[in-house]
Design a protein around this motif. Structure first.
Motif, mmCIF file in Angstrom:
data_model
loop_
_atom_site.group_PDB
_atom_site.id
_atom_site.type_symbol
_atom_site.label_atom_id
_atom_site.label_comp_id
_atom_site.label_asym_id
_atom_site.label_seq_id
_atom_site.Cartn_x
_atom_site.Cartn_y
_atom_site.Cartn_z
ATOM 1 N N LYS A 107 17.937 17.655 33.286
ATOM 2 C CA LYS A 107 19.009 17.283 32.359
ATOM 3 C C LYS A 107 20.285 18.043 32.702
ATOM 4 N N SER A 108 21.426 17.410 32.416
ATOM 5 C CA SER A 108 22.702 18.094 32.620
ATOM 6 C C SER A 108 22.908 19.117 31.502
ATOM 7 N N ARG A 109 23.884 19.989 31.684
ATOM 8 C CA ARG A 109 24.146 21.016 30.653
ATOM 9 C C ARG A 109 24.492 20.388 29.316
ATOM 10 N N GLY A 110 25.306 19.342 29.363
ATOM 11 C CA GLY A 110 25.699 18.662 28.123
ATOM 12 C C GLY A 110 24.509 18.052 27.410
ATOM 13 N N ALA A 113 22.439 20.822 25.884
ATOM 14 C CA ALA A 113 23.092 21.396 24.696
ATOM 15 C C ALA A 113 22.935 20.466 23.496
ATOM 16 N N ARG A 114 23.129 19.152 23.706
ATOM 17 C CA ARG A 114 22.979 18.186 22.611
ATOM 18 C C ARG A 114 21.538 18.154 22.110
ATOM 19 N N MET A 115 20.580 18.232 23.018
ATOM 20 C CA MET A 115 19.176 18.215 22.635
ATOM 21 C C MET A 115 18.839 19.444 21.780
ATOM 22 N N ILE A 116 19.297 20.607 22.200
ATOM 23 C CA ILE A 116 19.010 21.845 21.462
ATOM 24 C C ILE A 116 19.705 21.829 20.110
ATOM 25 N N GLU A 117 20.937 21.324 20.068
ATOM 26 C CA GLU A 117 21.681 21.211 18.806
ATOM 27 C C GLU A 117 20.924 20.306 17.837
#
Length: 135
Positions: A107-110, A113-117
């Motif tokens: 996965k890309s960083r974005g 980040a969205r998944m963790i959020e």
């Protein structure tokens, strides 16, 4: 070894050769037609049925009144069906490979980040559930 009928033209024979279809594998049958047409359709065997024995693909042609024309059309239809079937299997195999490739891709960083959020948000919602806290 049997050969394709004379009605099958050279370009059509080439299609069958590229599909690796042997003339022995195709069963050809002339039957009486069905539907509108009255006495003529009931007396003549102008409908052509072809069956490719290894795959079970079957084609029936009754478009024209002439048996030889229906025969040529049936051979053409059989070639098209077998080509479509071959292309379909290739497409399914490629789609399966692409699916695995996409699933294994990092996965890309974005995205991460969205998944963790999203997970944190869900955890907050779940934390509010349950029994009341006693203090």
């Amino acid at each position: 070894m049997a050969d394709f009928p004379d009605i099958v033209e050279a370009s059509l024979r080439a299609r069958f050769v590229s599909l690796r279809v042997k003339p022995d594998e195709v069963e050809e049958c002339f039957i009486r037609g069905a539907g509108a047409g009255g006495q003529k359709i009931n007396k003549t065997s102008s409908t052509v049925r072809l069956r490719h024995l290894p795959t079970g693909v079957e084609v029936r042609c009754q478009r024209e009144r002439n048996q030889s024309v229906n025969r040529l059309l049936a051979w053409t239809d059989l070639a098209e069906k077998l080509e479509w079937r071959k292309a379909e299997t290739v497409n399914h195999q490629q789609a399966a490979r692409e699916l695995v490739r996409r699933q294994k891709r990092q996965k890309s960083r974005g995205q991460k980040a969205r998944m963790i959020e999203g997970k944190k948000h869900r955890a907050k919602i779940k934390a509010t559930r349950g029994r009341g806290r006693e203090e």
